[in-house]
Design a protein around this motif. Structure first.
Motif, PDB file in Angstrom:
ATOM      1  N   PHE A  36      -3.101  14.760  -7.640  1.00 23.49           N
ATOM      2  CA  PHE A  36      -2.031  13.840  -8.013  1.00 23.49           C
ATOM      3  C   PHE A  36      -1.387  13.250  -6.753  1.00 23.49           C
ATOM      4  CE2 PHE A  36       2.444  12.976  -9.087  1.00 23.49           C
ATOM      5  CZ  PHE A  36       2.262  12.051 -10.106  1.00 23.49           C
ATOM      6  N   MET A  37      -1.137  14.078  -5.743  1.00 24.72           N
ATOM      7  CA  MET A  37      -0.558  13.597  -4.484  1.00 24.72           C
ATOM      8  C   MET A  37      -1.507  12.627  -3.789  1.00 24.72           C
ATOM      9  SD  MET A  37       1.441  16.912  -2.857  1.00 24.72           S
ATOM     10  CE  MET A  37      -0.049  17.892  -2.652  1.00 24.72           C
ATOM     11  N   ALA A  38      -2.802  12.930  -3.831  1.00 29.90           N
ATOM     12  CA  ALA A  38      -3.795  12.038  -3.226  1.00 29.90           C
ATOM     13  C   ALA A  38      -3.816  10.698  -3.950  1.00 29.90           C
ATOM     14  CB  ALA A  38      -5.180  12.681  -3.279  1.00 29.90           C
ATOM     15  N   TYR A  39      -3.680  10.745  -5.277  1.00 29.49           N
ATOM     16  CA  TYR A  39      -3.657   9.517  -6.079  1.00 29.49           C
ATOM     17  C   TYR A  39      -2.453   8.662  -5.713  1.00 29.49           C
ATOM     18  CZ  TYR A  39      -3.158   6.462 -10.134  1.00 29.49           C
ATOM     19  OH  TYR A  39      -3.007   5.371 -10.942  1.00 29.49           O
ATOM     20  N   ILE A  40      -1.312   9.291  -5.483  1.00 31.71           N
ATOM     21  CA  ILE A  40      -0.106   8.555  -5.105  1.00 31.71           C
ATOM     22  C   ILE A  40      -0.311   7.838  -3.769  1.00 31.71           C
ATOM     23  CG2 ILE A  40       2.318   8.766  -4.429  1.00 31.71           C
ATOM     24  CD1 ILE A  40       1.878   9.050  -7.407  1.00 31.71           C
ATOM     25  N   ILE A  41      -0.889   8.554  -2.793  1.00 37.16           N
ATOM     26  CA  ILE A  41      -1.106   7.962  -1.470  1.00 37.16           C
ATOM     27  C   ILE A  41      -2.100   6.808  -1.546  1.00 37.16           C
ATOM     28  CG2 ILE A  41      -1.997   8.393   0.856  1.00 37.16           C
ATOM     29  CD1 ILE A  41      -1.018  11.287   0.554  1.00 37.16           C
ATOM     30  N   GLN A  42      -3.230   7.034  -2.211  1.00 38.23           N
ATOM     31  CA  GLN A  42      -4.238   5.986  -2.308  1.00 38.23           C
ATOM     32  C   GLN A  42      -3.747   4.828  -3.160  1.00 38.23           C
ATOM     33  OE1 GLN A  42      -7.454   8.652  -3.643  1.00 38.23           O
ATOM     34  NE2 GLN A  42      -8.571   8.125  -1.783  1.00 38.23           N
ATOM     35  N   GLY A  43      -2.960   5.161  -4.197  1.00 41.62           N
ATOM     36  CA  GLY A  43      -2.384   4.114  -5.039  1.00 41.62           C
ATOM     37  C   GLY A  43      -1.414   3.246  -4.265  1.00 41.62           C
ATOM     38  N   SER A  44      -0.640   3.857  -3.381  1.00 43.14           N
ATOM     39  CA  SER A  44       0.313   3.103  -2.554  1.00 43.14           C
ATOM     40  C   SER A  44      -0.428   2.135  -1.637  1.00 43.14           C
ATOM     41  CB  SER A  44       1.172   4.062  -1.716  1.00 43.14           C
ATOM     42  OG  SER A  44       1.922   4.924  -2.559  1.00 43.14           O
ATOM     43  N   LEU A  45      -1.541   2.598  -1.052  1.00 38.77           N
ATOM     44  CA  LEU A  45      -2.346   1.718  -0.197  1.00 38.77           C
ATOM     45  C   LEU A  45      -2.937   0.571  -1.012  1.00 38.77           C
ATOM     46  CD1 LEU A  45      -4.248   4.305   2.041  1.00 38.77           C
ATOM     47  CD2 LEU A  45      -2.383   2.794   2.720  1.00 38.77           C
ATOM     48  N   SER A  46      -3.347   0.855  -2.232  1.00 37.61           N
ATOM     49  CA  SER A  46      -3.905  -0.188  -3.098  1.00 37.61           C
ATOM     50  C   SER A  46      -2.848  -1.230  -3.448  1.00 37.61           C
ATOM     51  CB  SER A  46      -4.460   0.435  -4.386  1.00 37.61           C
ATOM     52  OG  SER A  46      -5.535   1.301  -4.102  1.00 37.61           O
ATOM     53  N   VAL A  47      -1.610  -0.767  -3.679  1.00 37.83           N
ATOM     54  CA  VAL A  47      -0.507  -1.693  -3.975  1.00 37.83           C
ATOM     55  C   VAL A  47      -0.247  -2.604  -2.778  1.00 37.83           C
ATOM     56  CG1 VAL A  47       1.972  -1.857  -4.409  1.00 37.83           C
ATOM     57  CG2 VAL A  47       0.596  -0.226  -5.690  1.00 37.83           C
ATOM     58  N   LEU A  48      -0.241  -2.017  -1.564  1.00 42.82           N
ATOM     59  CA  LEU A  48      -0.041  -2.815  -0.355  1.00 42.82           C
ATOM     60  C   LEU A  48      -1.136  -3.862  -0.202  1.00 42.82           C
ATOM     61  CD1 LEU A  48       1.039  -0.090   2.251  1.00 42.82           C
ATOM     62  CD2 LEU A  48       2.479  -1.848   1.205  1.00 42.82           C
ATOM     63  N   GLN A  49      -2.376  -3.456  -0.498  1.00 41.23           N
ATOM     64  CA  GLN A  49      -3.484  -4.397  -0.409  1.00 41.23           C
ATOM     65  C   GLN A  49      -3.339  -5.504  -1.443  1.00 41.23           C
ATOM     66  OE1 GLN A  49      -7.405  -2.807  -1.185  1.00 41.23           O
ATOM     67  NE2 GLN A  49      -8.377  -4.296   0.165  1.00 41.23           N
ATOM     68  N   SER A  50      -2.906  -5.155  -2.656  1.00 38.05           N
ATOM     69  CA  SER A  50      -2.710  -6.153  -3.710  1.00 38.05           C
ATOM     70  C   SER A  50      -1.620  -7.147  -3.330  1.00 38.05           C
ATOM     71  CB  SER A  50      -2.344  -5.457  -5.030  1.00 38.05           C
ATOM     72  OG  SER A  50      -3.380  -4.598  -5.455  1.00 38.05           O
ATOM     73  N   ILE A  51      -0.523  -6.631  -2.724  1.00 39.10           N
ATOM     74  CA  ILE A  51       0.560  -7.505  -2.280  1.00 39.10           C
ATOM     75  C   ILE A  51       0.055  -8.472  -1.211  1.00 39.10           C
ATOM     76  CG2 ILE A  51       2.777  -7.573  -1.058  1.00 39.10           C
ATOM     77  CD1 ILE A  51       3.462  -4.921  -2.418  1.00 39.10           C
ATOM     78  N   PHE A  52      -0.751  -7.951  -0.280  1.00 36.08           N
ATOM     79  CA  PHE A  52      -1.310  -8.799   0.768  1.00 36.08           C
ATOM     80  C   PHE A  52      -2.222  -9.866   0.169  1.00 36.08           C
ATOM     81  CE2 PHE A  52      -5.006  -9.685   3.447  1.00 36.08           C
ATOM     82  CZ  PHE A  52      -4.388 -10.299   4.519  1.00 36.08           C
ATOM     83  N   ASN A  53      -3.093  -9.457  -0.762  1.00 39.75           N
ATOM     84  CA  ASN A  53      -4.016 -10.406  -1.379  1.00 39.75           C
ATOM     85  C   ASN A  53      -3.263 -11.479  -2.157  1.00 39.75           C
ATOM     86  OD1 ASN A  53      -6.218  -9.037  -0.367  1.00 39.75           O
ATOM     87  ND2 ASN A  53      -6.533  -7.817  -2.212  1.00 39.75           N
ATOM     88  N   LEU A  54      -2.182 -11.068  -2.834  1.00 40.05           N
ATOM     89  CA  LEU A  54      -1.371 -12.022  -3.588  1.00 40.05           C
ATOM     90  C   LEU A  54      -0.710 -13.019  -2.636  1.00 40.05           C
ATOM     91  CD1 LEU A  54      -0.084 -12.977  -6.231  1.00 40.05           C
ATOM     92  CD2 LEU A  54       1.735 -11.294  -5.868  1.00 40.05           C
ATOM     93  N   GLY A  55      -0.178 -12.493  -1.515  1.00 39.73           N
ATOM     94  CA  GLY A  55       0.444 -13.376  -0.529  1.00 39.73           C
ATOM     95  C   GLY A  55      -0.557 -14.352   0.053  1.00 39.73           C
ATOM     96  N   ALA A  56      -1.778 -13.854   0.317  1.00 32.96           N
ATOM     97  CA  ALA A  56      -2.822 -14.722   0.870  1.00 32.96           C
ATOM     98  C   ALA A  56      -3.211 -15.803  -0.132  1.00 32.96           C
ATOM     99  CB  ALA A  56      -4.041 -13.890   1.241  1.00 32.96           C
ATOM    100  N   THR A  57      -3.229 -15.462  -1.427  1.00 29.11           N
ATOM    101  CA  THR A  57      -3.583 -16.421  -2.467  1.00 29.11           C
ATOM    102  C   THR A  57      -2.513 -17.493  -2.606  1.00 29.11           C
ATOM    103  OG1 THR A  57      -4.795 -14.717  -3.686  1.00 29.11           O
ATOM    104  CG2 THR A  57      -4.164 -16.687  -4.902  1.00 29.11           C
ATOM    105  N   LEU A  58      -1.237 -17.069  -2.581  1.00 32.19           N
ATOM    106  CA  LEU A  58      -0.128 -18.005  -2.751  1.00 32.19           C
ATOM    107  C   LEU A  58       0.001 -18.965  -1.578  1.00 32.19           C
ATOM    108  CD1 LEU A  58       2.608 -15.635  -4.255  1.00 32.19           C
ATOM    109  CD2 LEU A  58       1.213 -17.333  -5.455  1.00 32.19           C
ATOM    110  N   THR A  59      -0.354 -18.482  -0.385  1.00 36.04           N
ATOM    111  CA  THR A  59      -0.220 -19.323   0.813  1.00 36.04           C
ATOM    112  C   THR A  59      -1.517 -20.006   1.202  1.00 36.04           C
ATOM    113  OG1 THR A  59      -0.689 -17.408   2.240  1.00 36.04           O
ATOM    114  CG2 THR A  59       1.624 -17.869   1.733  1.00 36.04           C
ATOM    115  N   ALA A  60      -2.574 -19.787   0.415  1.00 35.53           N
ATOM    116  CA  ALA A  60      -3.875 -20.377   0.748  1.00 35.53           C
ATOM    117  C   ALA A  60      -3.837 -21.890   0.591  1.00 35.53           C
ATOM    118  CB  ALA A  60      -4.964 -19.793  -0.157  1.00 35.53           C
ATOM    119  N   PRO A  61      -4.533 -22.615   1.450  1.00 33.79           N
ATOM    120  CA  PRO A  61      -4.559 -24.076   1.339  1.00 33.79           C
ATOM    121  C   PRO A  61      -5.395 -24.527   0.154  1.00 33.79           C
ATOM    122  CG  PRO A  61      -6.084 -23.339   3.024  1.00 33.79           C
ATOM    123  CD  PRO A  61      -5.304 -22.123   2.582  1.00 33.79           C
ATOM    124  N   THR A  62      -5.139 -25.687  -0.337  1.00 37.43           N
ATOM    125  CA  THR A  62      -5.902 -26.270  -1.439  1.00 37.43           C
ATOM    126  C   THR A  62      -6.683 -27.475  -0.923  1.00 37.43           C
ATOM    127  OG1 THR A  62      -4.084 -27.728  -2.061  1.00 37.43           O
ATOM    128  CG2 THR A  62      -4.132 -25.534  -3.066  1.00 37.43           C
TER     129      THR A  62
END
Length: 316
Positions: free
Chosen positions: A221-247
């Motif tokens: 469960f603790m490992a899931y929390i740590i890996q899940g937190s990293l996945s959330v950070l990656q998702s936030i980064f990907n979302l930011g990259a998508t929103l700021t991506a040029p068209t």
């Protein structure tokens, strides 16, 4: 640190962290040495893949002209491409087997020397000695995982019916993984066959079910929390990259460099996530090994027998 020792729930936790504190530097140093070559090979393959494929994906998504290099390689050299995929699968399979076997092999050497008085050469020699057993374990373990996976999957679906049941899912995963780690530890003793080792692992772990499985489940469960937190950070980064991506209607000279920068950061983040995941998996196996030695002592009283033998020797 004494491996064979009767432990309860709290002792499984405490001794896991104690082992890492006392031997972590030696353990992870050799872990990286043994697995480092394969990590480099996999990283190189990932780089080639990203250089020819992911760049086109980014350019296509952002409206830039694509090079179609990856598609050209497939069309012009389908056999070579198929061989590369096969090599990648084989290397990944070999790396997974070597990486998974590292912790049991390390603990067996630690048990033998009762210390960290062994080096990389000793670990490699142990791999060579047990290479056949590791292959048998992987093959038979995979076959056994099919019915076990079905049984544990059904149990998981039943548990997910209630909120309390969902909280018990990590215990189910901990039991499944802990059984395999204990099986390999027992199998490397050369005293039992694979199925006998699995049966023995089931017996000793379930003999102290809530203590052992509860501890392994909470670690998961603790490992899931740590890996899940990293996945959330990656998702936030990907979302930011998508929103700021040029068209297509909003391009300038810096857009290509921007897309490449996003690609590089994505790859770096993936490598970091990859490395953290392997370290976490190693820690999970350390915990499972501590559980194994604790419940094995409860079942076989090996340390007590050794003490009695020593008393008899001193009296003689």
């Amino acid at each position: 640190m004494q491996l064979y020792k009767s432990r309860d729930f709290s002792a499984f936790f405490a001794d896991t962290f104690t082992f890492i504190k006392e031997n972590g530097k030696h353990f992870f140093k050799h872990y990286l040495i043994i697995n480092g070559v394969f990590l480099i090979v996999l990283a190189a393959i990932a780089y080639v893949f990203s250089a020819y494929f992911l760049q086109d994906v980014f350019n296509s998504a952002y409206g830039f002209e694509t090079t179609n290099q990856f598609e050209s390689i497939i069309n012009e050299n389908p056999i070579l491409f198929a061989l590369l995929i096969l090599v990648f699968i084989l290397i990944s399979f070999l790396f997974a087997a070597i990486s998974y076997a590292y912790v049991p092999i390390y603990f067996k050497l630690y048990e033998k020397t009762n210390s960290t008085n062994f080096e990389t050469a000793d670990i490699i020699n142990s791999y060579k000695t047990n290479f056949g057993k590791i292959l048998v374990f992987v093959f038979l373990g995979f076959l056994l995982a099919i019915p076990l996976g079905i049984a544990f999957g059904i149990a998981g679906v039943i548990l997910m019916v209630t909120i309390i049941g969902i909280l018990l899912i990590p215990l189910l995963i901990g039991l499944f993984s802990g059984l395999y780690n204990a099986t390999l530890l027992e199998y490397l003793d050369n005293k039992r066959g694979f199925l006998d080792s699995f049966g023995y692992a089931w017996t000793i772990i379930t003999s102290k079910f809530w203590h052992s499985v509860g501890c392994m489940g909470i670690f998961y469960f603790m490992a899931y929390i740590i890996q899940g937190s990293l996945s959330v950070l990656q998702s936030i980064f990907n979302l930011g990259a998508t929103l700021t991506a040029p068209t297509i209607n909003n391009l300038d000279e810096g857009d290509t460099e921007s897309s490449i920068s996003v690609l590089i950061v994505t790859i770096v983040f993936f490598i970091v996530y990859f490395m953290v995941s392997f370290i976490i998996n190693a820690i999970l196996q350390i915990n499972q090994s501590i559980v194994y030695y604790g419940v094995k002592e409860d079942n076989d009283n090996l340390n007590l027998k050794n003490d009695i033998d020593l008393i008899g020797t001193s009296e003689a």
